[in-house]
Scaffold this active site. Structure first.
Site, PDB file in Angstrom:
ATOM      1  N   LYS A 371       0.839  -1.260   0.197  1.00  0.00           N
ATOM      2  CA  LYS A 371       0.088   0.103   0.008  1.00  0.00           C
ATOM      3  C   LYS A 371       0.935   1.140  -0.044  1.00  0.00           C
ATOM      4  CE  LYS A 371      -1.951  -1.212   3.843  1.00  0.00           C
ATOM      5  NZ  LYS A 371      -1.562  -2.406   4.098  1.00  0.00           N
ATOM      6  N   SER A 688     -20.198 -16.061   9.529  1.00  0.00           N
ATOM      7  CA  SER A 688     -19.952 -16.836   8.286  1.00  0.00           C
ATOM      8  C   SER A 688     -19.491 -18.224   8.690  1.00  0.00           C
ATOM      9  CB  SER A 688     -19.154 -16.064   7.367  1.00  0.00           C
ATOM     10  OG  SER A 688     -17.932 -15.874   7.845  1.00  0.00           O
ATOM     11  N   LYS A 731     -10.617 -15.845   1.566  1.00  0.00           N
ATOM     12  CA  LYS A 731     -10.923 -17.067   2.019  1.00  0.00           C
ATOM     13  C   LYS A 731     -10.675 -18.137   1.091  1.00  0.00           C
ATOM     14  CE  LYS A 731     -14.687 -15.618   4.998  1.00  0.00           C
ATOM     15  NZ  LYS A 731     -15.973 -15.390   5.235  1.00  0.00           N
TER      16      LYS A 731
END
Length: 829
Positions: A371, A688, A731
């Protein structure tokens, strides 16, 4: 007021015991008359007892001033027998007494300790009378002369004290009078009181007088020097004013006039806005009227230096060649196509419209994904200056807006300092770690950034030190953050958030080849003639030695191997070393991360989930087991409240499907269920993992194995629906790192695959599920009768991982996906 007119008793007339009055900050000497203010209850009772009798008390000094209730060990043994001449009760319940010291006395013991002290004592024996010797006369005369000298140096003695000193003939009494009126410390005065020999006392008193003379002489010298310095400064001021008048008559400029002229010239050259010029002229006129050596003149001079050095109108020319900028971005960074596309779009619009407000971007992603370096690359592509400011740990609002000039050492805030450092008014301004700003009694720096990072306000940003507006609308602000949630919502709304997810293994391999290995070769002073590593070895380093979203640890491991090669080259063994997967352990040691044993075979009650963390994605193993009990649910593994609620919902749904899964209600009534998520030291939360917990519970209760080569993620409802999740790329990366080829995702996340790189989906089998029954069908080794009992259509799936629907993702859908809940594992990167 009580008065005593009785005669003073002689030594032999003293009683064998007397009430004790402890005194503070003073030592009472014989023949000394002084007033005392008494406020302690025990001392008042002692005085009242003395007044009721022979009016005599024992006066002894306590060792510590702040001791409110002194014990016998807190009081000096030697004191003075005194007689109370007068007593006056004050309105504040204190007592004022006038006492006269009679004789030295040493406390033998304490005859009574309550409610006040009564002591037994013996008075000091009077010295034998001897004719005055020459030594005694000399010491007394020297002491009296020193007293006169001290009085001449400014020490104040009462007139009657001076008369007593001049006329006293007893050396012991002379020493007592001198020490009592000299104002020495309690310890020194007590030492004189403890000494019984008159000549010894007088010699010690004479030494104290000599020391006092030295102190007073030095004090007088300091005062004289200070007065001379003041006189010198005044004289220099008048001479300087005369020289100024002479130079004015001759038409010559002094240094201050030259300084003011230089400031005026730089104000004209800086092309300040009219409002700023007005303030600068006002301060310059103040400086012109001030004496150059005053502190206020130095403050105004510093302010004027800041005003003329800030780039009010100086701007760098943008490089509007889009192809060249694209080449620079590609040279510096691998992939990150979304960020590069946004920068090129800005350049295109800037090329078509000259006056364009600088964008305010926020790069959000795990550590090590590039970044900060991306901001430097953007500045190089645009041809602008780059200024970096780290906000991690900043707690003072003045760091952003500056201090007001009323404070000593005031300076502008770091925004204005950065503009001065850049030298242009349109740099690329990097604000690193914006999510780690603190807040305390000094203000909230996040709130101060609201004006800086708002295109509608920052054209008139006002720093407290400058006191005039500065235009920040041409600045390209880029902020970086690991997490989006800690950022103030109002501040988050002012920025365009660009998410930079972690890298895949293929991307890490490309980054290592193009950037990391060449850079480390150069830093270690070796070349490809000494070190070479195969692609398979790099992949082994990625999978077995690092577990991260970025590439920092990968670069450290490569540097570790290169240091060993550099050492061998320095030892005179400059031959080529090729690192292969087989030789990797020799250079880097034992692998730090190995494939987990649990996924090597199908097991009952063990399901693999996928979790999002601050450093990327992780696999999440959920274990469920049953035991004889009363139908309770036990949850362990440092789970958060949301995750616990998901486990409760999962168990409730499994109970509704008990008959189709071959579980009897009797099993629920007499069986306890224990759900555990390993790595219990790491906090975990988020909804989740719901279908993962449901699968583990169903498997444990029905004794049906779960497929070991399958991972899943999705939120569960009581009706058995599978809701969408966030952090999809992270994920899927976790699944690939764990070598799990099949992933179950919510059906609603099918559209999100369009934005993922195709190489990420390669060799992944994606199964989309709308209901938990579809998850059970895909994840559990169900017997044919149970599979038929579920009566659900087979889950949609694709072996390539590519979605069937090609629909453009809308902005609201993106926003909804960003805010979709995802399980979070908070741990150190």
């Amino acid at each position: 007021m009580n008065e005593d007119s009785q005669p003073i008793p002689q030594d032999g007339d003293f009683p064998d015991r007397l009430p004790l009055v402890p005194v503070r900050d003073i030592v009472v000497f014989p023949h000394m008359v002084l007033p005392l203010f008494v406020g302690r209850a025990m001392s008042i009772r002692a005085i009242e007892t003395a007044l009721a009798g022979n009016r005599m008390v024992m006066l002894a000094t306590q060792k510590a001033h702040d001791t409110e209730s002194p014990k016998p060990e807190d009081i000096f043994k030697t004191g003075t027998v005194g007689i109370i001449r007068r007593m006056l009760k004050l309105p504040d319940e204190r007592v004022k007494i006038l006492v006269q010291g009679l004789a030295r006395a040493a406390i033998v013991n304490y005859a009574k300790t309550g409610p006040f002290y009564t002591v037994r004592f013996h008075t000091a024996p009077a010295p034998a009378e001897q004719p005055p010797s020459l030594e005694t006369e000399a010491v007394m005369r020297a002491a009296k002369e020193r007293v006169d000298r001290i009085a001449g140096l400014g020490k104040v003695f009462m007139p009657d004290v001076m008369v007593v000193i001049e006329n006293v003939e007893d050396p012991g009494r002379l020493a007592d009078v001198i020490v009592a009126n000299l104002g020495v410390k309690v310890e020194l005065a007590q030492a004189i009181l403890d000494t019984n020999d008159p000549m010894t006392r007088l010699k010690r008193a004479s030494e104290m007088l000599s020391k006092e003379i030295d102190v007073l002489s030095m004090q007088q010298k300091i005062h004289a020097d200070a007065k001379d310095e003041i006189d010198k400064t005044q004289r220099e001021y008048f001479l300087r004013e005369q020289a100024k008048a002479i130079q004015k008559e001759l038409g010559e400029l002094d240094d201050r006039a030259e300084e003011v002229a230089e400031f005026r010239k730089r104000i004209d050259e800086s092309n300040m806005p009219d409002k700023v010029v007005k303030e600068a002229d006002k301060q310059l006129k103040r400086l012109e009227k001030m004496h150059p050596d005053t502190a206020e003149a130095a403050t105004v001079r510093t302010y004027m230096e800041w005003m003329v050095e800030i780039p009010w109108s100086k701007a760098s020319t943008d490089n509007l060649d889009i192809q060249a900028a694209h080449a620079v971005l590609n040279d510096d960074h691998y992939d990150l196509e979304k960020v590069k596309e946004r920068i090129l779009e800005y350049l295109a619009v800037r090329k078509l419209k000259a006056r364009l407000k600088g964008p305010i971007l926020c790069f959000v992603g795990p550590p090590g994904v590039g970044k900060t370096s991306l901001g430097k690359s953007i500045a190089r592509a645009l041809g602008r200056e780059c200024v970096r400011m780290s906000l991690g740990g900043v707690r003072d609002e003045a760091e952003i807006r500056g201090h007001r000039r009323t404070y000593v050492g005031a300076l502008p805030g770091r925004i204005i300092q950065g503009m001065k450092q850049a030298g242009t008014n349109n740099p690329v301004f990097m604000l690193d770690e914006v999510d780690k700003i603190g807040m305390d009694f000094r203000g909230d720096p996040s709130a101060a950034l609201l004006e800086v990072l708002d295109p509608e306000q920052n054209h008139a940003f006002t720093d407290h030190y400058l006191g005039v507006p500065f235009d920040l609308s041409n600045v390209m602000f880029i902020t970086t953050s690991n997490l989006i949630d800690p950022i103030l919502p109002a501040l988050r709304d002012r920025m365009e958030v660009i998410e930079i997810p972690g890298y895949t293994e293929e991307e890490k391999l490309g980054i290592a080849r193009r950037y990391l290995i060449p850079r480390q070769l150069e830093e270690h002073g070796i070349s490809d003639k000494h070190f070479r590593i195969t692609d398979a070895a790099i992949q082994r380093v990625i999978t077995h030695y690092t577990r991260e979203a970025g590439v920092r640890n990968l670069e450290r491991e490569l540097a570790n191997a290169m240091r060993k090669v550099a050492r061998r080259v320095a030892e005179g063994k400059p031959r080529l070393r090729v690192l292969t997967p087989d030789s990797l352990q020799t250079w880097l040691g034992v692998p730090k991360h190995l494939p987990e044993i649990e996924k090597e075979k199908d097991q009952v009650g063990l399901a693999t989930g996928l979790a999002w963390t601050e450093t990327g994605g992780e696999t999440l193993h959920v274990e469920a087991t049953k035991m004889k009990g009363k139908g309770t649910l036990t949850l362990t593994g440092h789970l958060g409240d949301v995750m616990k609620e998901s486990a409760q919902a999962a168990l409730s749904y499994v109970r509704t499907q008990a008959e189709t899964l071959g579980i009897t209600q009797h099993d629920f009534a007499e069986t306890d269920v224990h759900v555990h998520v390993p790595a219990g030291a790491i906090p975990k939360d988020g909804p989740s993992a719901g279908i993962t917990m449901a699968t583990a519970i169903a498997s444990g209760l029905a004794d049906i194995p779960v497929r070991h080569n399958l991972a899943m993620t999705g939120e569960i409802t009581l009706r058995g629906r599978v809701l969408p999740i966030g952090g999809l790329k992270e994920k899927l990366l976790a699944s690939k790192r764990a070598a799990i080829p099949t992933v179950i995702l919510p059906k609603h996340n099918e559209k999100d695959l369009e934005e993922l790189p195709k190489h990420l989906l390669k060799d992944l089998k994606i199964i989309f599920a709308e209901t938990v029954d579809q998850v059970f069908t895909a994840a559990l080794h169900l017997p044919p009768r149970l599979r038929a009992a579920l009566k659900t259509p087979p889950p949609a799936q694709t072996k390539t991982g590519l979605p069937h629907r090609k629909k453009r993702v809308t902005a609201p859908a993106k926003k909804a996906r960003r805010h979709a809940a995802a399980p979070t594992m908070r741990h150190a990167p």
